[in-house]
Design an enzyme around this catalytic site. Structure first.
Site, short mmCIF file in Angstrom:
data_model
loop_
_atom_site.label_atom_id
_atom_site.label_comp_id
_atom_site.label_asym_id
_atom_site.label_seq_id
_atom_site.Cartn_x
_atom_site.Cartn_y
_atom_site.Cartn_z
N CYS A 107 -15.77 -30.31 9.67
CA CYS A 107 -14.92 -29.22 9.18
C CYS A 107 -14.83 -28.10 10.23
O CYS A 107 -14.23 -28.32 11.28
CB CYS A 107 -15.42 -28.75 7.81
SG CYS A 107 -14.12 -27.96 6.88
N HIS A 126 -16.72 -32.48 4.36
CA HIS A 126 -18.16 -32.17 4.38
C HIS A 126 -18.95 -33.42 3.97
O HIS A 126 -19.21 -33.61 2.78
CB HIS A 126 -18.46 -31.05 3.38
CG HIS A 126 -18.11 -29.69 3.87
ND1 HIS A 126 -19.04 -28.80 4.34
CD2 HIS A 126 -16.92 -29.07 3.99
CE1 HIS A 126 -18.44 -27.68 4.71
NE2 HIS A 126 -17.14 -27.81 4.51
N GLU A 181 -21.96 -34.02 4.13
CA GLU A 181 -23.34 -33.72 3.72
C GLU A 181 -23.43 -33.29 2.25
O GLU A 181 -24.53 -33.10 1.74
CB GLU A 181 -23.92 -32.63 4.64
CG GLU A 181 -23.46 -31.20 4.37
CD GLU A 181 -22.02 -30.88 4.78
OE1 GLU A 181 -21.29 -31.79 5.23
OE2 GLU A 181 -21.63 -29.71 4.62
#
Ligand code: GLN
Length: 198
Positions: free
Chosen positions: A81, A172, A174
């Site tokens: 990002c 994202h 994660e």
């Protein structure tokens, strides 16, 4: 697996979640707050956050030269990002890039106000056919250079790509429990370590 150390830029953004994703892949995670720590690691993740703020902190803590040197070493870097925006050689509407090492042009906040954040199911080449990706005020990749491999698209927009040692995604990876894209990056670091120090 060899002992692989992955650094996460710890100046701003979604740092802790990346640490969890790295550890879930049985690698060691190091939060990078000082440029000297870059010497210790085999791969480097630049998290999401706000690219302009991160750039300000990179300058404030005098990281830019060390980041360029790290990129030149051939070790892998993964920008997620805002991290992708920092890596890109070109940012639509801006004169200058930030780190400017990955041969892509990105456009910031390009999924529209109505869709500030959303999830999408992605087919990511070499990673997963069913990856749930979380997009938050995400950029997309407008165009890629000839050595860049497009890994995923969402609604015809490029949202993940790789150029040799550089990996970038709009979303994202994660923020869910699916750590396969981080695993793919850790494999890049393992391969680079074997290759660079063979
Ligand atoms: N919109 C942010 C930027 O332009 C990126 C958002 C994110 O990293 N989730 O830097």
């Amino acid at each position: 697996m060899p002992n692989i150390k992955i650094g996460v830029l710890g100046l701003q953004g979604a740092v802790r979640e990346h640490v969890k994703a790295i550890e879930a892949n049985n690698a060691e995670a190091i939060i990078i707050k000082k440029k000297e720590q870059l010497d210790e690691i085999d791969g480097f993740i630049i998290p999401g956050g706000e690219s302009t703020t991160m750039r300000r902190l990179i300058d404030k803590y005098d990281f830019m030269d060390a980041l360029q040197t790290f990129a030149q070493s051939g070790k892998p870097i993964f920008g997620t990002c805002a991290g992708l925006i920092l890596l890109a050689k070109s940012i639509k509407g801006y004169d200058k890039p930030h780190i400017g090492v990955m041969d892509v042009q990105v456009e910031r906040n390009s999924f529209g106000r109505q869709r500030e954040s959303f999830e999408a199911n992605l087919d990511i080449a070499g990673v997963a056919e069913d990856f749930t990706a979380v997009f938050i005020r995400a950029p997309h990749i407008v165009s890629v250079g000839e050595n860049v491999e497009v890994l995923a698209k969402h609604n015809d927009r490029i949202v993940a790509a790789r150029e040799g040692q550089f990996l970038g995604c709009s979303f994202h990876p994660e923020l869910t429990e699916d750590h396969r894209l981080t695993g793919y990056f850790i494999n890049m670091a393992i391969e680079a370590k074997q290759h660079l120090f063979a």
